[in-house]
Scaffold this motif. Sequence first.
Motif, PDB file in Angstrom:
ATOM      1  N   LEU A 244       0.833  -1.202   0.000  1.00  0.00           N
ATOM      2  CA  LEU A 244       0.000   0.000   0.000  1.00  0.00           C
ATOM      3  C   LEU A 244       0.869   1.254   0.000  1.00  0.00           C
ATOM      4  CD1 LEU A 244      -2.838   1.300   0.321  1.00  0.00           C
ATOM      5  CD2 LEU A 244      -2.443   1.218   2.785  1.00  0.00           C
ATOM      6  N   VAL A 245       0.629   2.088  -1.018  1.00  0.00           N
ATOM      7  CA  VAL A 245       1.291   3.406  -1.033  1.00  0.00           C
ATOM      8  C   VAL A 245       0.276   4.392  -0.460  1.00  0.00           C
ATOM      9  CG1 VAL A 245       2.313   5.207  -2.451  1.00  0.00           C
ATOM     10  CG2 VAL A 245       2.610   2.793  -3.082  1.00  0.00           C
ATOM     11  N   LEU A 246       0.494   4.765   0.769  1.00  0.00           N
ATOM     12  CA  LEU A 246      -0.413   5.683   1.443  1.00  0.00           C
ATOM     13  C   LEU A 246       0.240   7.069   1.452  1.00  0.00           C
ATOM     14  CD1 LEU A 246      -3.132   5.429   2.969  1.00  0.00           C
ATOM     15  CD2 LEU A 246      -1.795   5.325   5.060  1.00  0.00           C
ATOM     16  N   SER A 247      -0.434   8.067   0.838  1.00  0.00           N
ATOM     17  CA  SER A 247       0.201   9.386   0.681  1.00  0.00           C
ATOM     18  C   SER A 247      -0.560  10.459   1.440  1.00  0.00           C
ATOM     19  CB  SER A 247       0.205   9.806  -0.793  1.00  0.00           C
ATOM     20  OG  SER A 247       0.602   8.764  -1.601  1.00  0.00           O
ATOM     21  N   LEU A 248       0.180  11.402   1.987  1.00  0.00           N
ATOM     22  CA  LEU A 248      -0.408  12.599   2.590  1.00  0.00           C
ATOM     23  C   LEU A 248      -0.480  13.703   1.535  1.00  0.00           C
ATOM     24  CD1 LEU A 248       1.442  12.717   6.023  1.00  0.00           C
ATOM     25  CD2 LEU A 248      -0.942  12.080   5.591  1.00  0.00           C
ATOM     26  N   PRO A 249      -1.317  14.710   1.734  1.00  0.00           N
ATOM     27  CA  PRO A 249      -1.410  15.796   0.750  1.00  0.00           C
ATOM     28  C   PRO A 249      -0.065  16.495   0.499  1.00  0.00           C
ATOM     29  CG  PRO A 249      -3.200  15.943   2.327  1.00  0.00           C
ATOM     30  CD  PRO A 249      -2.296  14.864   2.827  1.00  0.00           C
ATOM     31  N   ASP A 250       0.823  16.495   1.501  1.00  0.00           N
ATOM     32  CA  ASP A 250       2.129  17.148   1.282  1.00  0.00           C
ATOM     33  C   ASP A 250       3.106  16.245   0.530  1.00  0.00           C
ATOM     34  OD1 ASP A 250       2.927  15.255   3.104  1.00  0.00           O
ATOM     35  OD2 ASP A 250       3.342  16.655   4.725  1.00  0.00           O
ATOM     36  N   GLY A 251       2.639  15.067   0.078  1.00  0.00           N
ATOM     37  CA  GLY A 251       3.481  14.204  -0.752  1.00  0.00           C
ATOM     38  C   GLY A 251       4.216  13.124   0.029  1.00  0.00           C
ATOM     39  N   ARG A 252       4.192  13.191   1.363  1.00  0.00           N
ATOM     40  CA  ARG A 252       4.910  12.148   2.105  1.00  0.00           C
ATOM     41  C   ARG A 252       4.180  10.803   1.988  1.00  0.00           C
ATOM     42  NH1 ARG A 252       5.396  14.137   7.937  1.00  0.00           N
ATOM     43  NH2 ARG A 252       3.564  15.325   7.369  1.00  0.00           N
ATOM     44  N   VAL A 253       4.963   9.721   2.032  1.00  0.00           N
ATOM     45  CA  VAL A 253       4.377   8.377   1.960  1.00  0.00           C
ATOM     46  C   VAL A 253       4.772   7.593   3.205  1.00  0.00           C
ATOM     47  CG1 VAL A 253       4.235   8.206  -0.556  1.00  0.00           C
ATOM     48  CG2 VAL A 253       6.358   7.566   0.601  1.00  0.00           C
ATOM     49  N   GLU A 278      -6.898  -8.112   4.523  1.00  0.00           N
ATOM     50  CA  GLU A 278      -6.093  -7.698   5.687  1.00  0.00           C
ATOM     51  C   GLU A 278      -5.725  -6.215   5.562  1.00  0.00           C
ATOM     52  OE1 GLU A 278      -1.733  -8.576   7.645  1.00  0.00           O
ATOM     53  OE2 GLU A 278      -2.426  -9.909   6.070  1.00  0.00           O
ATOM     54  N   MET A 279      -5.371  -5.821   4.320  1.00  0.00           N
ATOM     55  CA  MET A 279      -4.990  -4.425   4.096  1.00  0.00           C
ATOM     56  C   MET A 279      -6.190  -3.500   4.339  1.00  0.00           C
ATOM     57  SD  MET A 279      -3.442  -2.861   0.604  1.00  0.00           S
ATOM     58  CE  MET A 279      -4.998  -2.686  -0.257  1.00  0.00           C
ATOM     59  N   ALA A 280      -7.353  -3.904   3.755  1.00  0.00           N
ATOM     60  CA  ALA A 280      -8.546  -3.069   3.894  1.00  0.00           C
ATOM     61  C   ALA A 280      -8.984  -2.987   5.355  1.00  0.00           C
ATOM     62  CB  ALA A 280      -9.674  -3.628   3.028  1.00  0.00           C
ATOM     63  N   GLY A 287     -11.505   4.510  -1.334  1.00  0.00           N
ATOM     64  CA  GLY A 287     -10.419   5.344  -1.865  1.00  0.00           C
ATOM     65  C   GLY A 287      -9.178   4.567  -2.272  1.00  0.00           C
ATOM     66  N   VAL A 288      -9.199   3.228  -2.090  1.00  0.00           N
ATOM     67  CA  VAL A 288      -8.028   2.424  -2.476  1.00  0.00           C
ATOM     68  C   VAL A 288      -8.064   2.175  -3.986  1.00  0.00           C
ATOM     69  CG1 VAL A 288      -6.904   0.169  -2.239  1.00  0.00           C
ATOM     70  CG2 VAL A 288      -7.843   1.299  -0.227  1.00  0.00           C
ATOM     71  N   ARG A 289      -6.971   2.510  -4.678  1.00  0.00           N
ATOM     72  CA  ARG A 289      -6.935   2.319  -6.136  1.00  0.00           C
ATOM     73  C   ARG A 289      -5.733   1.443  -6.507  1.00  0.00           C
ATOM     74  NH1 ARG A 289      -6.639   7.444  -5.001  1.00  0.00           N
ATOM     75  NH2 ARG A 289      -4.649   7.745  -6.063  1.00  0.00           N
ATOM     76  N   PRO A 290      -5.894   0.615  -7.569  1.00  0.00           N
ATOM     77  CA  PRO A 290      -4.743  -0.210  -7.968  1.00  0.00           C
ATOM     78  C   PRO A 290      -3.672   0.638  -8.660  1.00  0.00           C
ATOM     79  CG  PRO A 290      -6.588  -0.564  -9.464  1.00  0.00           C
ATOM     80  CD  PRO A 290      -7.078   0.369  -8.405  1.00  0.00           C
ATOM     81  N   LEU A 291      -2.421   0.333  -8.366  1.00  0.00           N
ATOM     82  CA  LEU A 291      -1.326   1.087  -8.997  1.00  0.00           C
ATOM     83  C   LEU A 291      -0.567   0.211  -9.985  1.00  0.00           C
ATOM     84  CD1 LEU A 291      -0.010   3.930  -8.694  1.00  0.00           C
ATOM     85  CD2 LEU A 291       1.610   2.882  -7.122  1.00  0.00           C
ATOM     86  N   GLY A 292      -0.577  -1.087  -9.765  1.00  0.00           N
ATOM     87  CA  GLY A 292       0.134  -1.977 -10.692  1.00  0.00           C
ATOM     88  C   GLY A 292       0.454  -3.301 -10.036  1.00  0.00           C
ATOM     89  N   ARG A 306       1.006  -7.028  -5.546  1.00  0.00           N
ATOM     90  CA  ARG A 306      -0.039  -6.136  -6.066  1.00  0.00           C
ATOM     91  C   ARG A 306       0.056  -4.807  -5.308  1.00  0.00           C
ATOM     92  NH1 ARG A 306      -4.835 -10.640  -6.566  1.00  0.00           N
ATOM     93  NH2 ARG A 306      -3.536 -12.072  -7.763  1.00  0.00           N
ATOM     94  N   VAL A 307       0.156  -3.739  -6.067  1.00  0.00           N
ATOM     95  CA  VAL A 307       0.407  -2.436  -5.437  1.00  0.00           C
ATOM     96  C   VAL A 307      -0.857  -1.580  -5.493  1.00  0.00           C
ATOM     97  CG1 VAL A 307       1.948  -0.447  -5.357  1.00  0.00           C
ATOM     98  CG2 VAL A 307       2.776  -2.621  -6.283  1.00  0.00           C
ATOM     99  N   TRP A 308      -1.207  -1.024  -4.352  1.00  0.00           N
ATOM    100  CA  TRP A 308      -2.408  -0.194  -4.208  1.00  0.00           C
ATOM    101  C   TRP A 308      -2.004   1.179  -3.710  1.00  0.00           C
ATOM    102  CZ3 TRP A 308      -6.727  -2.839  -5.838  1.00  0.00           C
ATOM    103  CH2 TRP A 308      -6.627  -4.233  -5.866  1.00  0.00           C
ATOM    104  N   THR A 309      -2.845   2.145  -3.965  1.00  0.00           N
ATOM    105  CA  THR A 309      -2.537   3.478  -3.470  1.00  0.00           C
ATOM    106  C   THR A 309      -3.776   4.093  -2.835  1.00  0.00           C
ATOM    107  OG1 THR A 309      -1.671   5.632  -4.092  1.00  0.00           O
ATOM    108  CG2 THR A 309      -2.971   4.532  -5.753  1.00  0.00           C
TER     109      THR A 309
END
Length: 352
Positions: A244-253, A278-280, A287-292, A306-309
Motif C-alpha cells: 500500500l502506497v499511502l500518501s499525505l497531501p504534502d506528498g509524504r508516503v 487484511e490491508m482493507a 479510496g483504495v486504487r490499484p497502482l500496478g 499487487r500495489v495499491w494506493t
Amino acid sequence: MPVMKILKNFPVKKFRRALLAWYQREKRVMPWRNTKDPYKIWVSEIMLQQTQVKTVIPYYKKWIAAFPDVRALASAPPGKVLKCWEGLGYYRRAGMLHRAAKSVVKDLDCKIPARAALLKELPGIGRYTAGAIASIAFDEKVPVVDGNVVRILTRLFALRQSIELSAAISALWDLAGALLEERAPGDFNQAMMELGATVCSPQNPECGRCPARTFCKAHRLKREMFFPVRTRKENYESVTMHALVLSLPDGRVLLQRQLAGYWWTGLWTFPFFNSFREMAGICGEKGVRPLGKLCHSVTRYRIELRVWTKNSSRKNLLHVAGSRWVPLKNLKKTALPAPHRKIANLLLEARK
Ligand code: SF4
C-alpha cells in the motif's frame, strides 16, 4: 565412489597445467583479482554468492569506497551498511558481514584469520567462502566447491550420483582437494570457478574452447548436459502480497521498517499485507486504487506484489508498527528491497 578410484588413470598434473595456463590467458579483469587483501576478497566472495560478476562490480567498488577496511565496516551504522547493499538482494549477507567485521575487530584485534578452519567460525562464512579467502589471500592449500565446481567435476568424471546426496557433495570436496595445485591453490580455485562461469555453463557448455575437453568424460560420451545428476525437482512457492502506497497531501508516503525474522529484515518497505482483506481491515477499502503489479523472485519464492494506493488526510490513519512518513525526495537515500524500490521509482517518475 572413492576418490582414488575416480582418479585412477586421470592425468592430474596435465589437467592442472592446462587449466592454469588457460586461466592465466583468459581470466576476466575484476577489481578484487589484483589484491591479496583478505578483507576485499571476503567482501567480493560474499557479494558473488547468488549474484553475477557484472552486477557485483559496481557494488563492490561502492562498498570498498565506503568501508575500505574491516575497522571501517565494523564501526558503520547498520542503516549505512544496508543502504550500500541495496539492490544486491539476500540482505542477510550484508548483516552477517557486518556482524563478522565487528567480531574481527573486537575479538581478533582486527586480524582476519588466515586459516579456513578459523574463518568458518565467523558469521556468514561457510566452507566454500572460508576456502576461497584462505586460498586466494593466504595461499592455504584448501579446495573450494561451489555450483560451478560441482558442474565441472561431475562432467569431467561423468559422475552419476545425485548431487542432492550429502555423500556426493562430500566426495566432490575430496576430489577437488585431490586435484588442487598445491603451489598455486588460489589461482587453481579461481580457475575452476572461472571455467564454470564462462565456459562450462549449465545450459550451453562451450566444449570447443574448454582447456579440459581432452580430459572430460562427459564430453567424450557427448553427454555433457546429463551432468550434474539431480533427482529432486526444485519446489517453488508462489506468494501474493499487497503493498500500500499511502500518501499525505504534502506528498509524504508511509514506510515501515521490517523487523527481524520476516521478509527484508532491517530494510524499509511500503506497508504490505498477505491479502487485500487484511490491508482493507487496516486502512479501509474506500479510496483504495490499484497502482500496478510486480513480480519478484527471492530464494525459492516467486512473489506477486499487487500495489495499491490511497490518499490520506489523517496522519494516524495507519497503526503500522515501525512506520514513518517519508518525503518522496528522501526515498532515494532510504534502503529499500528491490520490489519496493521499483514502487518508489514509479512514484518518483510520476512526480517529474
Ligand atoms: S569439455 Fe565441456 S562439459 Fe567438459 S568441462 Fe569442458 S565445457 Fe564442461
